[in-house]
Design a protein around this motif. Structure first.
Motif, PDB file in Angstrom:
ATOM      1  N   UNK A   1      -7.927 -11.235  19.807  1.00 19.09           N
ATOM      2  CA  UNK A   1      -8.685 -11.735  21.202  1.00 19.09           C
ATOM      3  C   UNK A   1      -9.354 -10.663  21.690  1.00 19.09           C
ATOM      4  N   UNK A   2      -9.200  -9.199  21.130  1.00 20.93           N
ATOM      5  CA  UNK A   2     -10.138  -8.262  21.838  1.00 20.93           C
ATOM      6  C   UNK A   2     -11.380  -8.335  22.288  1.00 20.93           C
ATOM      7  N   UNK A   3     -12.323  -9.002  21.245  1.00 23.33           N
ATOM      8  CA  UNK A   3     -13.585  -9.111  21.574  1.00 23.33           C
ATOM      9  C   UNK A   3     -13.775  -9.905  22.760  1.00 23.33           C
ATOM     10  N   UNK A   4     -12.961 -11.142  22.640  1.00 21.85           N
ATOM     11  CA  UNK A   4     -12.934 -12.418  23.868  1.00 21.85           C
ATOM     12  C   UNK A   4     -12.607 -11.616  24.974  1.00 21.85           C
ATOM     13  N   UNK A   5     -11.770 -10.904  24.844  1.00 22.56           N
ATOM     14  CA  UNK A   5     -11.115 -10.049  26.309  1.00 22.56           C
ATOM     15  C   UNK A   5     -12.231  -9.445  26.937  1.00 22.56           C
ATOM     16  N   UNK A   6     -12.941  -8.581  26.108  1.00 21.17           N
ATOM     17  CA  UNK A   6     -14.265  -7.987  26.578  1.00 21.17           C
ATOM     18  C   UNK A   6     -15.269  -8.774  27.017  1.00 21.17           C
ATOM     19  N   UNK A   7     -15.458  -9.884  26.501  1.00 23.63           N
ATOM     20  CA  UNK A   7     -16.599 -10.788  26.669  1.00 23.63           C
ATOM     21  C   UNK A   7     -16.020 -11.250  28.423  1.00 23.63           C
TER      22      UNK A   7
ATOM     23  N   UNK B   1      -2.909 -11.479  31.972  1.00 14.67           N
ATOM     24  CA  UNK B   1      -2.331  -9.922  32.927  1.00 14.67           C
ATOM     25  C   UNK B   1      -3.547  -9.604  33.873  1.00 14.67           C
ATOM     26  N   UNK B   2      -4.768  -9.602  33.659  1.00 14.35           N
ATOM     27  CA  UNK B   2      -5.849  -9.204  34.660  1.00 14.35           C
ATOM     28  C   UNK B   2      -5.467  -9.842  35.892  1.00 14.35           C
ATOM     29  N   UNK B   3      -5.426 -10.996  35.970  1.00 10.75           N
ATOM     30  CA  UNK B   3      -5.236 -11.591  37.181  1.00 10.75           C
ATOM     31  C   UNK B   3      -4.080 -11.185  37.970  1.00 10.75           C
ATOM     32  N   UNK B   4      -3.090 -11.206  37.214  1.00 10.97           N
ATOM     33  CA  UNK B   4      -1.592 -10.522  37.900  1.00 10.97           C
ATOM     34  C   UNK B   4      -2.011  -9.477  38.452  1.00 10.97           C
ATOM     35  N   UNK B   5      -2.706  -8.577  37.760  1.00 14.47           N
ATOM     36  CA  UNK B   5      -2.993  -6.969  38.040  1.00 14.47           C
ATOM     37  C   UNK B   5      -3.769  -7.004  39.432  1.00 14.47           C
ATOM     38  N   UNK B   6      -4.609  -7.802  39.636  1.00 11.76           N
ATOM     39  CA  UNK B   6      -5.667  -7.722  40.622  1.00 11.76           C
ATOM     40  C   UNK B   6      -4.758  -8.216  41.860  1.00 11.76           C
TER      41      UNK B   6
END
Lengths: 384, 281
Positions: free
Chosen positions: B70-76, B257-262
């Motif tokens: 999913x790395x590519x999509x994560x950066x998308x 994780x990113x939303x959790x981090x925010x």
């Protein structure tokens, strides 16, 4: 410093709506302190916003040093304003608040520092410069707001009810300080208030406003002793002027009015000259201090019974009923009779004012009109 | 009042309250625990034990494989979310400033119409948006998704800022005007510094909305331009081969994780910002 003149200033918020300001006409000289006073909703704050350029006028002209500024944007008018809510920038320190206007006008840094120092010293807020407005008391915030206005050295200062958010004691202190500061700096100032004591004590000139119309414009003394109409007479003075309904009798040149209590009556001669007063409904205006205890040999004496006494400290207010109206007299405390006692009142007929009961306008005195009496300071008033 | 709070005492009713609270807490946490445990298990481990047993062998293989997929999509998703959040917050702040401090004829109506955007379901705008993106030449691009999210988010960000600025005394703006400040100076030097809590609310709200969006992502992006939510769905829904639950779970964790981090970083501003307009006079 500068002169300020308003020529036929009008303000309306759209056709059909009543005018907010109607033909405002006044002029103050360099360094004078003008008070705009009136009840809330009389247009005094609107007029101030118009002078500042925060609102556009619908007609007329505003002249500073004889140049029309009514089309200029606020920042070009070189006018500073102190707001009722102080309007200090909450995220800036006191120093940044004072500097803000200078920085935007690209004043050199050294000069800014010098100005901040001067203002801080003048207002004794040097120790507060690093604080935020939220950490200051009301009185300190007020000083900072004044400092922000003083730092720019504008042509005209506007004060919008600056003392009304302070508690009573601080308000009296700041009032004296403002007067002191104005005496020292001699700045042209326009000051809006609804407090008639501030109006009387601070102003060189006072404009009493109601319903967007200047009821009277003159010195505090003129406004107090020669009010143009019933509204001005009742608005200025505390306790307010007594208004006794009267019907004159007699004839041309020897008019007198009957005054009656339940203990006696008196026919008070009027200084109304040869005006035709026959059958007219009039109102006799008497300040509480113009009623005195009669001395031996006084001719115009009226007996009355004391109904209420209000000792205020320096004076005692006595209430009696004359011609069916409650009348207040201001007496020295040690002379004041007790409730229920009888007292003899004498009247200063020369100072008594007469108003037309229908129009509310004051009747001219025998010898002089108000305009002549005020020696050049034209008392502007209009019928309502 | 305070003394009662200071001396709680373990009364039976209090025990009951705590028991219910802990139970509710566990119920909400179980899915997260299952996800975390499963993501660190080997496939054999998953097949042998039940959902809540600890892994026999602690393996990060699932995470490594999931990240590679999913790395590519994560950066998308990052490339869509970050500009969309920043632009919609900035424009929303400017809108709110104008609608509260520089009202014009019809500005109330304008604001009312803008608020409609808050109630429009995503599905209703799919076709018109797709048509518009096609005309703009932005179909199937990251930029196109950014545009859609900015437009859709403006209703919310404008609402947040307008409601905050309405509570700011107008005298501040008047004072700044007399001090010589212009439209943008007042905005940048006086109002924006006061708006930090509101900015945080906007950022959290927009970040969560845009990062978690699936519908716009699946409709307006295809292939390598898809955001992580769509990629995750594709990964989990593959029907070929053995089901790799550890990889699925790890990928789902990465997506969340990113939303959790925010929330962790800016969460304290969130409540403060939501109540800011209510308490400040």
């Amino acid at each position: 410093m500068a002169t300020l003149e308003l020529r036929n200033v009008n303000k309306t918020y759209g056709s059909g709506l009543p005018d907010t300001l109607k033909d405002i006409q006044l002029k103050i000289a360099e360094g004078e302190f003008l008070i705009l006073v009136g009840p809330s909703g009389c247009g005094k704050s609107t007029l101030m916003n118009c002078i500042a350029g925060l609102e556009n006028i619908s007609g007329g002209a505003i002249l500073v040093d004889d140049a029309d500024i009514s089309q200029m944007s606020p920042k070009d008018r070189d006018i500073a304003m102190v707001f009722q809510s102080y309007a200090l920038y909450p995220t800036m320190t006191v120093r940044q608040n004072i500097e803000f206007g200078l920085k935007i006008r690209k004043v050199p840094k050294a000069q800014i520092d010098q100005e901040v120092e001067r203002v801080a010293k003048l207002l004794q807020i040097e120790h507060l410069l690093a604080r935020k407005p939220g950490q200051l008391s009301g009185g300190q915030q007020q000083r900072v707001a004044m400092g922000r206005a003083l730092a720019r050295r504008p042509k005209i200062y506007l004060f919008d009810e600056p003392l009304s958010n302070l508690d009573a004691k601080l308000r009296v202190e700041m009032r004296t300080e403002m007067k002191l500061m104005h005496q020292r700096l001699k700045t042209t100032t326009v000051y809006v208030t609804h407090d008639q004591i501030e109006a009387m004590t601070l102003g060189d000139k006072v404009a009493v406003m109601k319903d967007g119309i200047i009821q009277q414009f003159g010195t505090p003394k003129e406004i107090y002793s020669e009010p143009a109409n019933l509204f001005v007479a009742s608005f200025i003075g505390s306790p307010p002027m007594n208004f006794i309904p009267v019907k004159p009798a007699g004839g041309r040149g020897r008019w007198h009015v009957p005054l009656a209590t339940d203990l006696g009556q008196l026919s008070l001669p009027l200084a109304a000259g040869d005006a035709d007063l026959d059958q007219r409904e009039l109102i006799l205006g008497l300040r509480p201090e113009q009623l005195a205890l009669a001395a031996e040999g006084d001719s115009a004496v009226l007996q009355a019974r004391v109904e209420v006494t209000e000792p205020t400290g320096p004076d005692t207010l006595i209430f009696v009923t004359i011609n069916g109206t409650k009348v207040c007299c201001r007496l020295a405390p040690d002379l004041a009779p007790a409730v229920g006692e009888m007292l003899k009142l004498s009247f200063d007929a020369g100072k008594a004012l007469l108003f037309d009961a229908k129009t509310g306008e004051r009747l001219a005195r025998e010898s002089k009109t108000p305009a002549e009496g005020s020696a050049g300071n034209v008392a502007q008033f209009r019928g309502r | 009042m305070t003394s009662a709070v200071l001396k709680p005492g373990l009364t039976p009713s209090r025990v009951l309250i705590y028991a219910v609270l802990i139970l509710a807490c566990l119920m909400y946490l179980v899915p997260l625990v299952v996800m975390l445990l499963t993501s660190f298990k080997t496939p054999e481990d998953i097949n042998s034990g039940n959902l809540l047993t600890l892994p026999h062998v602690f393996s990060t293989l699932g995470w490594v494989k999931a990240w590679a997929t999913v790395r590519g999509y994560f950066w998308n998703s990052v490339a869509i979310t970050v500009p969309a959040v920043l632009i919609s917050t900035a424009v929303g702040a400017l809108n709110g400033y104008v609608l509260s401090m520089w009202r014009f004829r019809g500005s109330q109506l304008f604001f009312g119409l803008l608020l409609f955007g808050c109630f429009l379901p995503f599905q209703a705008v799919l076709l018109p948006a797709s048509f518009t993106l096609g005309k703009m030449g932005l179909a199937n691009t990251t930029a196109g998704l950014v545009v859609v999210h900015v437009v859709y988010g403006l209703a919310f960000t404008t609402l947040f800022f307008r409601n905050f600025y309405v509570s700011v005394p107008e005298a501040l703006v008047k004072a700044a005007r007399l001090d010589g400040a212009g439209f943008f100076t007042i905005f940048g030097r006086v109002l924006l510094p006061m708006s930090v809590p509101t900015i945080m609310v906007c950022v959290i709200w927009q970040f969560t909305q845009i990062w978690n969006d699936f519908l716009f992502g699946v409709v307006f992006a295809s292939g390598d331009a898809q955001p992580i939510t769509v990629a995750l769905n594709n990964l989990v829904n593959t029907t070929t081969g053995v089901k790799e639950y550890n990889v699925d779970m790890a990928a789902a964790m990465i997506a969340g994780l990113p939303t959790l981090l925010v929330y962790v970083l800016a969460g304290k501003y969130f409540l403060r910002g939501l109540t800011a307009g209510a308490v400040k006079g």
